[in-house]
Design an enzyme around this catalytic site. Structure first.
Site, PDB file in Angstrom:
ATOM      1  N   GLN A   1       0.817  -1.206   0.000  1.00  0.00           N
ATOM      2  CA  GLN A   1       0.000   0.000   0.000  1.00  0.00           C
ATOM      3  C   GLN A   1       0.858   1.266   0.000  1.00  0.00           C
ATOM      4  O   GLN A   1       1.792   1.388   0.800  1.00  0.00           O
ATOM      5  CB  GLN A   1      -0.902  -0.029   1.241  1.00  0.00           C
ATOM      6  CG  GLN A   1      -1.971   1.016   1.274  1.00  0.00           C
ATOM      7  CD  GLN A   1      -2.855   0.885   2.510  1.00  0.00           C
ATOM      8  OE1 GLN A   1      -3.810   1.635   2.654  1.00  0.00           O
ATOM      9  NE2 GLN A   1      -2.556  -0.041   3.394  1.00  0.00           N
TER      10      GLN A   1
ATOM     11  N   ASN B   1     -15.904  -2.190   2.284  1.00  0.00           N
ATOM     12  CA  ASN B   1     -15.256  -2.049   3.594  1.00  0.00           C
ATOM     13  C   ASN B   1     -16.077  -1.123   4.480  1.00  0.00           C
ATOM     14  O   ASN B   1     -16.624  -0.128   4.017  1.00  0.00           O
ATOM     15  CB  ASN B   1     -13.840  -1.498   3.416  1.00  0.00           C
ATOM     16  CG  ASN B   1     -13.157  -1.153   4.722  1.00  0.00           C
ATOM     17  OD1 ASN B   1     -12.806  -0.004   4.966  1.00  0.00           O
ATOM     18  ND2 ASN B   1     -12.987  -2.131   5.586  1.00  0.00           N
TER      19      ASN B   1
ATOM     20  N   LYS C   1      -7.852   2.350  -3.250  1.00  0.00           N
ATOM     21  CA  LYS C   1      -8.713   2.355  -2.070  1.00  0.00           C
ATOM     22  C   LYS C   1      -9.153   3.791  -1.799  1.00  0.00           C
ATOM     23  O   LYS C   1      -8.327   4.709  -1.805  1.00  0.00           O
ATOM     24  CB  LYS C   1      -7.931   1.798  -0.882  1.00  0.00           C
ATOM     25  CG  LYS C   1      -8.727   1.656   0.396  1.00  0.00           C
ATOM     26  CD  LYS C   1      -7.828   1.231   1.542  1.00  0.00           C
ATOM     27  CE  LYS C   1      -7.329  -0.187   1.396  1.00  0.00           C
ATOM     28  NZ  LYS C   1      -5.952  -0.254   0.871  1.00  0.00           N
TER      29      LYS C   1
ATOM     30  N   GLY D   1     -10.813  -4.355   8.538  1.00  0.00           N
ATOM     31  CA  GLY D   1      -9.726  -3.647   9.192  1.00  0.00           C
ATOM     32  C   GLY D   1      -9.836  -3.733  10.696  1.00  0.00           C
ATOM     33  O   GLY D   1      -9.292  -4.637  11.343  1.00  0.00           O
ATOM     34  N   ARG D   2     -10.587  -2.802  11.281  1.00  0.00           N
ATOM     35  CA  ARG D   2     -10.691  -2.748  12.742  1.00  0.00           C
ATOM     36  C   ARG D   2     -11.370  -3.978  13.329  1.00  0.00           C
ATOM     37  O   ARG D   2     -11.179  -4.295  14.506  1.00  0.00           O
ATOM     38  CB  ARG D   2     -11.438  -1.479  13.152  1.00  0.00           C
ATOM     39  CG  ARG D   2     -10.663  -0.193  12.864  1.00  0.00           C
ATOM     40  CD  ARG D   2     -11.489   1.038  13.202  1.00  0.00           C
ATOM     41  NE  ARG D   2     -12.678   1.103  12.372  1.00  0.00           N
ATOM     42  CZ  ARG D   2     -13.794   1.721  12.716  1.00  0.00           C
ATOM     43  NH1 ARG D   2     -13.881   2.317  13.883  1.00  0.00           N
ATOM     44  NH2 ARG D   2     -14.833   1.744  11.895  1.00  0.00           N
TER      45      ARG D   2
ATOM     46  N   CYS E   1      -7.136   7.430   3.355  1.00  0.00           N
ATOM     47  CA  CYS E   1      -6.653   7.715   4.709  1.00  0.00           C
ATOM     48  C   CYS E   1      -7.117   9.095   5.169  1.00  0.00           C
ATOM     49  O   CYS E   1      -6.891  10.091   4.482  1.00  0.00           O
ATOM     50  CB  CYS E   1      -5.139   7.631   4.763  1.00  0.00           C
ATOM     51  SG  CYS E   1      -4.471   8.002   6.403  1.00  0.00           S
TER      52      CYS E   1
END
Length: 400
Positions: free
Chosen positions: A101, A230, A169, A254-255, A130
Protein backbone atom coordinates in the site's frame (compact mmCIF):
# COMPACT_ATOMS: atom_id res chain seq x y z
CA UNK A 1 -7.85 -7.41 -3.45
CA UNK A 2 -8.87 -10.03 -5.95
CA UNK A 3 -11.45 -12.36 -4.48
CA UNK A 4 -13.57 -11.93 -7.55
CA UNK A 5 -11.70 -14.53 -9.55
CA UNK A 6 -14.21 -17.35 -9.41
CA UNK A 7 -17.18 -15.11 -10.11
CA UNK A 8 -15.47 -13.21 -12.88
CA UNK A 9 -14.14 -16.30 -14.57
CA UNK A 10 -17.63 -17.76 -14.50
CA UNK A 11 -19.08 -14.75 -16.26
CA UNK A 12 -16.14 -14.22 -18.58
CA UNK A 13 -15.21 -10.86 -17.07
CA UNK A 14 -11.54 -11.36 -16.25
CA UNK A 15 -9.82 -7.96 -16.54
CA UNK A 16 -7.28 -8.14 -19.36
CA UNK A 17 -4.86 -6.20 -17.16
CA UNK A 18 -4.59 -9.26 -14.94
CA UNK A 19 -4.49 -12.26 -17.21
CA UNK A 20 -4.44 -13.49 -20.78
CA UNK A 21 -7.49 -15.76 -20.82
CA UNK A 22 -5.82 -17.93 -23.46
CA UNK A 23 -3.09 -18.95 -21.04
CA UNK A 24 -5.28 -20.76 -18.54
CA UNK A 25 -8.89 -21.75 -18.39
CA UNK A 26 -9.50 -23.24 -14.96
CA UNK A 27 -9.58 -21.75 -11.49
CA UNK A 28 -6.53 -23.52 -10.07
CA UNK A 29 -4.23 -22.57 -12.94
CA UNK A 30 -5.39 -18.98 -12.85
CA UNK A 31 -4.97 -18.78 -9.10
CA UNK A 32 -1.45 -20.17 -9.30
CA UNK A 33 -0.52 -17.96 -12.23
CA UNK A 34 -1.67 -14.76 -10.67
CA UNK A 35 -0.47 -15.60 -7.21
CA UNK A 36 -2.98 -13.03 -6.07
CA UNK A 37 -5.58 -14.85 -4.06
CA UNK A 38 -6.35 -18.00 -2.16
CA UNK A 39 -9.05 -19.73 -4.14
CA UNK A 40 -12.66 -19.20 -3.11
CA UNK A 41 -11.61 -16.76 -0.42
CA UNK A 42 -12.75 -13.18 -0.86
CA UNK A 43 -11.74 -11.94 2.57
CA UNK A 44 -8.98 -9.39 2.97
CA UNK A 45 -7.33 -7.82 5.97
CA UNK A 46 -6.12 -4.29 5.75
CA UNK A 47 -3.07 -4.13 7.97
CA UNK A 48 -3.96 -1.10 10.05
CA UNK A 49 -1.49 1.29 11.59
CA UNK A 50 -2.55 1.69 15.21
CA UNK A 51 -0.67 4.17 17.37
CA UNK A 52 2.17 3.96 14.88
CA UNK A 53 2.48 0.17 14.85
CA UNK A 54 1.04 -2.39 12.39
CA UNK A 55 -0.95 -5.42 13.43
CA UNK A 56 1.20 -8.52 13.02
CA UNK A 57 0.21 -10.20 9.76
CA UNK A 58 2.03 -13.36 10.85
CA UNK A 59 -0.75 -13.89 13.40
CA UNK A 60 -3.66 -12.97 11.15
CA UNK A 61 -2.50 -14.99 8.15
CA UNK A 62 -2.88 -18.21 10.16
CA UNK A 63 -6.65 -17.70 10.05
CA UNK A 64 -7.06 -17.79 6.29
CA UNK A 65 -7.59 -14.29 4.95
CA UNK A 66 -7.59 -14.24 1.16
CA UNK A 67 -5.03 -11.45 1.03
CA UNK A 68 -3.11 -9.25 3.45
CA UNK A 69 -2.16 -5.64 2.83
CA UNK A 70 0.84 -3.83 4.27
CA UNK A 71 0.53 -0.59 6.11
CA UNK A 72 0.79 2.34 3.73
CA UNK A 73 4.07 4.02 2.93
CA UNK A 74 4.83 7.45 1.54
CA UNK A 75 5.84 7.57 -2.14
CA UNK A 76 7.88 10.68 -1.40
CA UNK A 77 9.78 8.93 1.38
CA UNK A 78 10.68 6.10 -1.00
CA UNK A 79 11.86 8.63 -3.59
CA UNK A 80 14.18 10.15 -0.99
CA UNK A 81 15.49 6.72 -0.03
CA UNK A 82 14.23 6.77 3.56
CA UNK A 83 15.42 3.53 5.16
CA UNK A 84 12.74 3.48 7.86
CA UNK A 85 10.06 3.62 5.18
CA UNK A 86 11.71 0.80 3.25
CA UNK A 87 11.71 -1.19 6.46
CA UNK A 88 7.94 -0.96 6.63
CA UNK A 89 7.77 -2.95 3.40
CA UNK A 90 9.67 -5.94 4.75
CA UNK A 91 7.51 -9.05 4.69
CA UNK A 92 10.08 -11.76 5.35
CA UNK A 93 8.41 -15.00 6.36
CA UNK A 94 4.89 -13.81 5.57
CA UNK A 95 2.69 -15.83 3.27
CA UNK A 96 1.91 -14.53 -0.18
CA UNK A 97 0.04 -12.91 -1.81
CA UNK A 98 0.60 -9.49 -0.23
CA UNK A 99 -0.76 -6.17 -1.43
CA UNK A 100 1.66 -3.28 -0.86
CA UNK A 101 0.00 0.00 0.00
CA UNK A 102 1.31 3.44 -1.01
CA UNK A 103 0.08 7.02 -0.74
CA UNK A 104 1.15 10.24 -2.41
CA UNK A 105 0.03 13.12 -4.61
CA UNK A 106 3.15 13.87 -6.67
CA UNK A 107 3.59 12.15 -10.03
CA UNK A 108 7.38 11.85 -9.83
CA UNK A 109 7.43 10.22 -6.43
CA UNK A 110 4.50 7.92 -7.28
CA UNK A 111 6.22 6.74 -10.46
CA UNK A 112 9.42 5.97 -8.56
CA UNK A 113 7.65 4.28 -5.65
CA UNK A 114 5.57 2.04 -7.88
CA UNK A 115 8.60 0.97 -9.94
CA UNK A 116 10.46 0.20 -6.72
CA UNK A 117 7.62 -1.71 -5.08
CA UNK A 118 6.53 -3.70 -8.11
CA UNK A 119 9.80 -5.63 -8.01
CA UNK A 120 8.56 -7.49 -4.93
CA UNK A 121 4.82 -6.72 -4.62
CA UNK A 122 2.00 -8.98 -5.77
CA UNK A 123 -0.36 -6.00 -5.97
CA UNK A 124 0.17 -2.28 -5.50
CA UNK A 125 -2.68 -0.51 -3.72
CA UNK A 126 -2.98 3.29 -3.87
CA UNK A 127 -4.50 4.70 -0.68
CA UNK A 128 -6.86 7.58 -1.42
CA UNK A 129 -8.90 7.03 1.72
CA UNK A 130 -6.65 7.72 4.71
CA UNK A 131 -8.26 10.47 6.84
CA UNK A 132 -5.25 11.16 9.09
CA UNK A 133 -4.48 14.90 9.40
CA UNK A 134 -0.73 14.34 8.90
CA UNK A 135 -1.51 12.68 5.56
CA UNK A 136 -4.21 14.96 4.16
CA UNK A 137 -2.34 18.16 5.08
CA UNK A 138 0.12 17.31 2.28
CA UNK A 139 -2.63 16.66 -0.25
CA UNK A 140 -2.36 12.87 0.10
CA UNK A 141 -4.81 10.15 1.10
CA UNK A 142 -8.44 11.19 1.14
CA UNK A 143 -7.52 14.79 0.24
CA UNK A 144 -7.27 13.56 -3.36
CA UNK A 145 -11.05 13.12 -3.30
CA UNK A 146 -11.20 16.91 -3.64
CA UNK A 147 -9.02 16.86 -6.76
CA UNK A 148 -10.26 14.16 -9.12
CA UNK A 149 -8.01 15.29 -11.98
CA UNK A 150 -4.94 14.80 -9.80
CA UNK A 151 -6.33 11.47 -8.59
CA UNK A 152 -6.66 10.30 -12.19
CA UNK A 153 -3.10 11.34 -12.98
CA UNK A 154 -1.80 9.48 -9.93
CA UNK A 155 -3.59 6.26 -10.91
CA UNK A 156 -2.48 6.51 -14.54
CA UNK A 157 1.11 7.07 -13.44
CA UNK A 158 1.00 4.07 -11.12
CA UNK A 159 -0.49 1.77 -13.74
CA UNK A 160 2.07 2.90 -16.33
CA UNK A 161 5.02 2.21 -14.04
CA UNK A 162 3.85 -1.01 -12.38
CA UNK A 163 4.71 -4.58 -13.32
CA UNK A 164 1.81 -5.89 -11.21
CA UNK A 165 -1.90 -5.06 -10.91
CA UNK A 166 -2.75 -1.70 -9.36
CA UNK A 167 -5.78 -1.23 -7.12
CA UNK A 168 -7.23 1.89 -5.51
CA UNK A 169 -8.71 2.36 -2.07
CA UNK A 170 -10.94 5.36 -1.31
CA UNK A 171 -13.78 6.68 0.82
CA UNK A 172 -17.33 7.76 0.12
CA UNK A 173 -16.06 11.31 -0.28
CA UNK A 174 -14.46 14.18 1.59
CA UNK A 175 -17.64 15.32 3.35
CA UNK A 176 -21.40 15.28 2.75
CA UNK A 177 -21.05 18.08 0.19
CA UNK A 178 -18.41 16.14 -1.74
CA UNK A 179 -19.62 12.57 -2.31
CA UNK A 180 -17.43 11.32 -5.17
CA UNK A 181 -17.13 7.56 -4.68
CA UNK A 182 -18.83 6.68 -7.98
CA UNK A 183 -16.77 9.28 -9.83
CA UNK A 184 -13.44 8.09 -8.44
CA UNK A 185 -14.35 4.44 -9.10
CA UNK A 186 -15.07 5.21 -12.75
CA UNK A 187 -11.90 7.28 -13.02
CA UNK A 188 -9.88 4.41 -11.55
CA UNK A 189 -11.36 1.97 -14.03
CA UNK A 190 -10.65 4.26 -16.99
CA UNK A 191 -7.11 4.86 -15.73
CA UNK A 192 -6.35 1.14 -15.76
CA UNK A 193 -6.87 0.07 -12.14
CA UNK A 194 -7.64 -3.62 -11.75
CA UNK A 195 -9.96 -3.27 -8.76
CA UNK A 196 -11.20 -0.72 -6.22
CA UNK A 197 -11.99 -0.79 -2.52
CA UNK A 198 -14.63 1.57 -1.11
CA UNK A 199 -15.06 2.52 2.55
CA UNK A 200 -18.56 3.75 3.28
CA UNK A 201 -17.69 6.87 5.27
CA UNK A 202 -16.49 10.35 4.32
CA UNK A 203 -13.21 11.77 5.49
CA UNK A 204 -15.01 14.16 7.83
CA UNK A 205 -16.68 11.17 9.53
CA UNK A 206 -13.38 9.37 10.12
CA UNK A 207 -14.66 6.17 11.77
CA UNK A 208 -17.72 7.54 13.51
CA UNK A 209 -21.33 6.74 12.74
CA UNK A 210 -22.49 3.99 10.43
CA UNK A 211 -20.84 3.08 7.14
CA UNK A 212 -23.00 3.84 4.11
CA UNK A 213 -23.49 0.57 2.28
CA UNK A 214 -25.77 2.22 -0.27
CA UNK A 215 -22.81 4.11 -1.74
CA UNK A 216 -20.85 0.85 -1.88
CA UNK A 217 -23.73 -0.68 -3.82
CA UNK A 218 -23.76 2.28 -6.23
CA UNK A 219 -20.02 1.95 -6.81
CA UNK A 220 -20.43 -1.75 -7.57
CA UNK A 221 -23.15 -0.95 -10.10
CA UNK A 222 -21.12 1.81 -11.77
CA UNK A 223 -17.99 -0.10 -12.86
CA UNK A 224 -17.03 -3.40 -14.45
CA UNK A 225 -13.84 -3.99 -12.47
CA UNK A 226 -14.06 -5.83 -9.12
CA UNK A 227 -15.27 -3.86 -6.11
CA UNK A 228 -14.29 -4.65 -2.51
CA UNK A 229 -16.54 -3.34 0.27
CA UNK A 230 -15.26 -2.05 3.59
CA UNK A 231 -16.85 -0.63 6.72
CA UNK A 232 -18.69 -2.14 9.72
CA UNK A 233 -17.84 -5.76 8.91
CA UNK A 234 -17.41 -7.17 12.39
CA UNK A 235 -18.84 -10.70 12.31
CA UNK A 236 -20.39 -13.42 10.18
CA UNK A 237 -23.76 -11.76 9.72
CA UNK A 238 -22.36 -8.38 8.70
CA UNK A 239 -20.04 -10.05 6.19
CA UNK A 240 -22.91 -11.95 4.57
CA UNK A 241 -25.07 -8.85 4.55
CA UNK A 242 -22.34 -6.83 2.83
CA UNK A 243 -22.13 -9.41 0.04
CA UNK A 244 -25.90 -9.75 -0.34
CA UNK A 245 -26.86 -6.09 -0.05
CA UNK A 246 -24.13 -4.48 -2.11
CA UNK A 247 -23.19 -7.26 -4.53
CA UNK A 248 -19.47 -6.63 -3.95
CA UNK A 249 -16.88 -9.11 -5.16
CA UNK A 250 -14.91 -9.14 -1.94
CA UNK A 251 -14.79 -7.63 1.53
CA UNK A 252 -12.00 -5.92 3.42
CA UNK A 253 -11.82 -6.10 7.21
CA UNK A 254 -9.73 -3.65 9.19
CA UNK A 255 -10.69 -2.75 12.74
CA UNK A 256 -12.82 -5.89 13.01
CA UNK A 257 -9.61 -7.91 13.30
CA UNK A 258 -8.41 -6.14 16.45
CA UNK A 259 -8.13 -8.87 19.07
CA UNK A 260 -10.07 -11.15 16.76
CA UNK A 261 -7.88 -12.78 14.08
CA UNK A 262 -10.36 -15.68 14.06
CA UNK A 263 -12.86 -13.49 12.21
CA UNK A 264 -11.67 -14.77 8.81
CA UNK A 265 -12.08 -18.44 9.67
CA UNK A 266 -15.47 -17.75 11.19
CA UNK A 267 -16.78 -15.75 8.24
CA UNK A 268 -15.47 -18.19 5.64
CA UNK A 269 -17.08 -21.12 7.46
CA UNK A 270 -20.37 -19.25 7.83
CA UNK A 271 -20.49 -18.24 4.16
CA UNK A 272 -19.80 -21.81 3.07
CA UNK A 273 -22.08 -23.69 5.48
CA UNK A 274 -24.55 -21.22 6.96
CA UNK A 275 -23.41 -22.36 10.39
CA UNK A 276 -21.38 -20.54 13.03
CA UNK A 277 -18.24 -21.94 14.56
CA UNK A 278 -18.15 -22.19 18.38
CA UNK A 279 -16.83 -19.20 20.32
CA UNK A 280 -13.07 -19.07 20.68
CA UNK A 281 -11.96 -20.63 23.97
CA UNK A 282 -9.89 -18.77 26.53
CA UNK A 283 -7.10 -21.32 26.03
CA UNK A 284 -7.01 -20.50 22.33
CA UNK A 285 -6.90 -16.77 23.04
CA UNK A 286 -4.05 -17.36 25.47
CA UNK A 287 -2.15 -19.42 22.91
CA UNK A 288 -2.41 -16.72 20.24
CA UNK A 289 -1.47 -13.92 22.64
CA UNK A 290 1.65 -15.79 23.74
CA UNK A 291 2.57 -16.48 20.14
CA UNK A 292 2.16 -12.81 19.28
CA UNK A 293 4.34 -11.79 22.23
CA UNK A 294 7.14 -14.02 20.89
CA UNK A 295 6.76 -12.58 17.38
CA UNK A 296 6.97 -9.03 18.73
CA UNK A 297 10.14 -9.91 20.62
CA UNK A 298 11.85 -11.30 17.52
CA UNK A 299 12.45 -7.87 15.98
CA UNK A 300 12.16 -5.40 18.85
CA UNK A 301 13.78 -4.68 22.21
CA UNK A 302 11.92 -6.33 25.08
CA UNK A 303 10.59 -3.14 26.67
CA UNK A 304 9.35 -1.82 23.31
CA UNK A 305 7.69 -5.11 22.36
CA UNK A 306 5.96 -5.50 25.73
CA UNK A 307 4.64 -1.94 25.68
CA UNK A 308 3.29 -2.42 22.18
CA UNK A 309 1.61 -5.70 23.16
CA UNK A 310 -0.43 -3.95 25.83
CA UNK A 311 -2.96 -2.57 23.34
CA UNK A 312 -3.23 -5.91 21.55
CA UNK A 313 -3.93 -7.73 24.81
CA UNK A 314 -6.54 -5.08 25.63
CA UNK A 315 -8.30 -5.88 22.35
CA UNK A 316 -8.13 -9.64 23.00
CA UNK A 317 -9.76 -9.18 26.41
CA UNK A 318 -12.38 -6.59 25.43
CA UNK A 319 -15.74 -7.31 27.11
CA UNK A 320 -14.28 -10.17 29.14
CA UNK A 321 -14.88 -10.37 32.90
CA UNK A 322 -12.77 -8.02 35.03
CA UNK A 323 -10.89 -6.91 31.92
CA UNK A 324 -10.60 -3.30 33.06
CA UNK A 325 -8.69 -4.36 36.19
CA UNK A 326 -6.59 -6.74 34.11
CA UNK A 327 -5.67 -4.00 31.64
CA UNK A 328 -4.57 -1.72 34.47
CA UNK A 329 -2.32 -4.50 35.71
CA UNK A 330 -0.62 -5.28 32.38
CA UNK A 331 -0.08 -1.59 31.65
CA UNK A 332 2.46 -1.55 34.49
CA UNK A 333 4.45 -4.53 33.19
CA UNK A 334 7.73 -4.02 31.33
CA UNK A 335 9.22 -7.51 30.94
CA UNK A 336 8.25 -10.66 29.06
CA UNK A 337 8.15 -13.14 31.94
CA UNK A 338 5.93 -10.98 34.11
CA UNK A 339 3.59 -10.29 31.21
CA UNK A 340 3.19 -13.95 30.27
CA UNK A 341 2.67 -14.94 33.91
CA UNK A 342 -0.02 -12.29 34.39
CA UNK A 343 -1.77 -13.20 31.14
CA UNK A 344 -1.73 -16.91 32.03
CA UNK A 345 -3.15 -16.24 35.48
CA UNK A 346 -5.99 -14.23 33.98
CA UNK A 347 -6.94 -16.63 31.19
CA UNK A 348 -6.68 -19.81 33.23
CA UNK A 349 -8.96 -18.65 36.03
CA UNK A 350 -11.75 -21.16 36.60
CA UNK A 351 -14.36 -18.44 37.15
CA UNK A 352 -13.41 -16.38 34.08
CA UNK A 353 -16.51 -17.31 32.10
CA UNK A 354 -19.00 -16.64 34.89
CA UNK A 355 -18.22 -13.29 36.51
CA UNK A 356 -19.76 -10.04 35.39
CA UNK A 357 -17.33 -7.19 34.88
CA UNK A 358 -19.65 -4.51 36.27
CA UNK A 359 -17.05 -1.77 35.86
CA UNK A 360 -16.91 -2.39 32.11
CA UNK A 361 -20.68 -2.75 31.83
CA UNK A 362 -21.35 0.41 33.81
CA UNK A 363 -18.95 2.40 31.64
CA UNK A 364 -20.91 1.27 28.58
CA UNK A 365 -24.33 1.93 30.08
CA UNK A 366 -23.50 5.44 31.24
CA UNK A 367 -23.63 6.57 27.62
CA UNK A 368 -27.31 5.63 27.36
CA UNK A 369 -29.62 8.16 28.99
CA UNK A 370 -32.63 5.83 28.76
CA UNK A 371 -30.88 3.11 30.74
CA UNK A 372 -29.73 5.73 33.22
CA UNK A 373 -33.32 6.74 33.72
CA UNK A 374 -34.30 3.12 34.35
CA UNK A 375 -31.46 2.54 36.79
CA UNK A 376 -31.85 5.84 38.63
CA UNK A 377 -35.42 7.13 38.20
CA UNK A 378 -34.85 10.02 40.58
CA UNK A 379 -31.68 11.25 38.92
CA UNK A 380 -31.43 10.19 35.25
CA UNK A 381 -28.22 12.17 34.62
CA UNK A 382 -26.30 10.62 37.48
CA UNK A 383 -23.42 8.27 36.75
CA UNK A 384 -23.64 6.71 40.22
CA UNK A 385 -25.58 3.66 39.02
CA UNK A 386 -27.17 1.12 41.29
CA UNK A 387 -25.35 -2.18 40.77
CA UNK A 388 -28.29 -4.30 41.87
CA UNK A 389 -30.66 -2.65 39.41
CA UNK A 390 -28.14 -2.92 36.58
CA UNK A 391 -27.75 -6.62 37.29
CA UNK A 392 -31.52 -7.08 37.09
CA UNK A 393 -31.61 -5.32 33.73
CA UNK A 394 -28.74 -7.40 32.40
CA UNK A 395 -30.40 -10.57 33.63
CA UNK A 396 -33.58 -9.60 31.83
CA UNK A 397 -31.67 -8.88 28.62
CA UNK A 398 -29.69 -12.13 28.94
CA UNK A 399 -26.46 -10.22 28.61
CA UNK A 400 -24.66 -12.29 31.24
Amino acid sequence: CLYFLNRYIEFGKIPTKLIDVNIASDYSKIGKMLGLCKEENRLEILRKTVQGEPINNNIVEKFNPGLVCTEMVSSKALLYGDEKTKGLLKTDGEKRPISFQVFGSELESMAYAVKYMSDFADIIDINMGCPAPKVVKNGDGSKLLLDLKKAQEIIETAVKNSKVPVTVKFRKGWDKENIVAVNIAQIAEQAGASAVTIHGRTRSEFYTGKADWDIIKKVKQSVNIPVIGNGDIVDEESALKMFEYTGVDGIMIGRGTFGNPWIFTKIKHFLETGEKLPDVSNKEKLRVIKEQIELELENKPEVTAIREMRKHIAWYTKNMPNSSEFRCEINRIEDKNSLIKTVEEYFLREDLDFKLDLNDLISKLTDDIDLLAICNPNNPTSSALNTEEITKILTHCKLH
